[in-house]
Write an enzyme that holds these catalytic residues in place. Sequence first.
Site, PDB file in Angstrom:
ATOM      1  N   HIS A 150       0.849  -1.191   0.000  1.00 16.34           N
ATOM      2  CA  HIS A 150       0.000   0.000   0.000  1.00 16.34           C
ATOM      3  C   HIS A 150       0.882   1.238   0.000  1.00 16.34           C
ATOM      4  O   HIS A 150       1.847   1.328   0.764  1.00 16.34           O
ATOM      5  CB  HIS A 150      -0.911   0.021   1.231  1.00 16.34           C
ATOM      6  CG  HIS A 150      -1.729   1.275   1.355  1.00 16.34           C
ATOM      7  ND1 HIS A 150      -1.341   2.348   2.133  1.00 16.34           N
ATOM      8  CD2 HIS A 150      -2.898   1.641   0.769  1.00 16.34           C
ATOM      9  CE1 HIS A 150      -2.245   3.307   2.040  1.00 16.34           C
ATOM     10  NE2 HIS A 150      -3.198   2.908   1.224  1.00 16.34           N
ATOM     11  N   SER A 151       0.568   2.207  -0.867  1.00 17.67           N
ATOM     12  CA  SER A 151       1.285   3.477  -0.939  1.00 17.67           C
ATOM     13  C   SER A 151       2.768   3.220  -1.231  1.00 17.67           C
ATOM     14  O   SER A 151       3.096   2.594  -2.232  1.00 17.67           O
ATOM     15  CB  SER A 151       1.068   4.267   0.356  1.00 17.67           C
ATOM     16  OG  SER A 151       1.466   5.606   0.211  1.00 17.67           O
ATOM     17  N   CYS A 152       3.688   3.661  -0.361  1.00 19.81           N
ATOM     18  CA  CYS A 152       5.097   3.375  -0.634  1.00 19.81           C
ATOM     19  C   CYS A 152       5.392   1.886  -0.506  1.00 19.81           C
ATOM     20  O   CYS A 152       6.393   1.397  -1.040  1.00 19.81           O
ATOM     21  CB  CYS A 152       6.008   4.191   0.280  1.00 19.81           C
ATOM     22  SG  CYS A 152       6.104   3.627   1.986  1.00 19.81           S
ATOM     23  N   ALA A 163       3.634  -0.282  -2.005  1.00 19.99           N
ATOM     24  CA  ALA A 163       3.480  -0.746  -3.381  1.00 19.99           C
ATOM     25  C   ALA A 163       4.770  -0.517  -4.165  1.00 19.99           C
ATOM     26  O   ALA A 163       5.167  -1.342  -4.996  1.00 19.99           O
ATOM     27  CB  ALA A 163       2.312  -0.030  -4.052  1.00 19.99           C
ATOM     28  N   PHE A 170      -1.802  -1.061  -3.938  1.00 23.18           N
ATOM     29  CA  PHE A 170      -2.960  -0.259  -3.545  1.00 23.18           C
ATOM     30  C   PHE A 170      -2.527   1.194  -3.352  1.00 23.18           C
ATOM     31  O   PHE A 170      -1.620   1.470  -2.558  1.00 23.18           O
ATOM     32  CB  PHE A 170      -3.558  -0.771  -2.229  1.00 23.18           C
ATOM     33  CG  PHE A 170      -4.297  -2.072  -2.334  1.00 23.18           C
ATOM     34  CD1 PHE A 170      -5.658  -2.097  -2.600  1.00 23.18           C
ATOM     35  CD2 PHE A 170      -3.639  -3.277  -2.157  1.00 23.18           C
ATOM     36  CE1 PHE A 170      -6.347  -3.296  -2.686  1.00 23.18           C
ATOM     37  CE2 PHE A 170      -4.317  -4.489  -2.237  1.00 23.18           C
ATOM     38  CZ  PHE A 170      -5.675  -4.493  -2.507  1.00 23.18           C
TER      39      PHE A 170
END
Length: 313
Positions: free
Chosen positions: A167-169, A171, A199
């Site tokens: 998720h976010s960083c 990812a 995500f």
Amino acid sequence: MTTPADNDHLTWASAPWTPIPGPNTAPIGWHKHLPYLAPTRGGTALHTLDIWLPSLLTTTSTLPSGPGTWLIYIHGGAWRDPAVTAASFTAAASRLLQRAATAAAGPTPLAGIASLNYRLSPHPGHPAPGDPARAAAHPDHIADVLAGLAFLQRAGAARGRYVLVGHSCGATLALQAVMHPRRWGVEAEVGKPAVVVGFNGLYDLAGFIRAPPEGWEGLVGPYEEFIRGAFGPEEAVWRAVCPATAEGVVLVQSREDTLVPSSQLESMRVYLEGWVGEVRTEVVEVEDAGDHDDMWGRGDKMAEVLWDVLLGV
């Protein structure tokens, strides 16, 4: 003489299983928190991971091997937020375990779940002087992720086909993990995942700073601050950390995200289209998933997407 395998065995056995209660008396799964890098080998308080298993036998000191596919999660938090940890996947993990417990007769598609912590870069709002777990700089973050994956692989969780999620960083880190480890100065043998799922991901750091989408200009300052904190001042480094690919990539974006623009997903989709015939790419735009961190905070939409991915692996 104690071997690395012996050390892994002792590490795994050192943490007890905790039952995860279901709607009835029987647990829907089991959880444990343990280190993946011992202090004697340079491990810090953030060289740890969380494991969740469906309702399988958990009395052995080795990793139970059930049917299905492993999900391995990497949290976000701009490489520096101490409030976002491996435990942030708890809501989604609980929903996935519930689905596994109530799935139709037959083998569950979910073998287990792991969520990795990693060292964080300094955060000006959360100073931690003298804490080696909070003084990371690139490539420390990805080196830790690879160390965690290697530990899981030795234990049996990352062997064969698995799904790597971020998720976010996280990812960004998930896609970096499929690059050759030597790119990051790391000697690690880690099998590549079958699918990477990102995500609300960050994929083009330099591009956002140079030319933010209309309406997102106000985030350039905060973005540049945490990018410099994690990767230093050189734009060439920011470009070099842009992710590569796995066999399949699923890019997921919440329509209500106010921290990461959908242009990040779009630029990554265009990049992946250059790998024609090599990478299966799916883009999922999720309605009613809430803002950036609601994706993992609520966990419902995240679990829905991941369950569908598991069914397709």
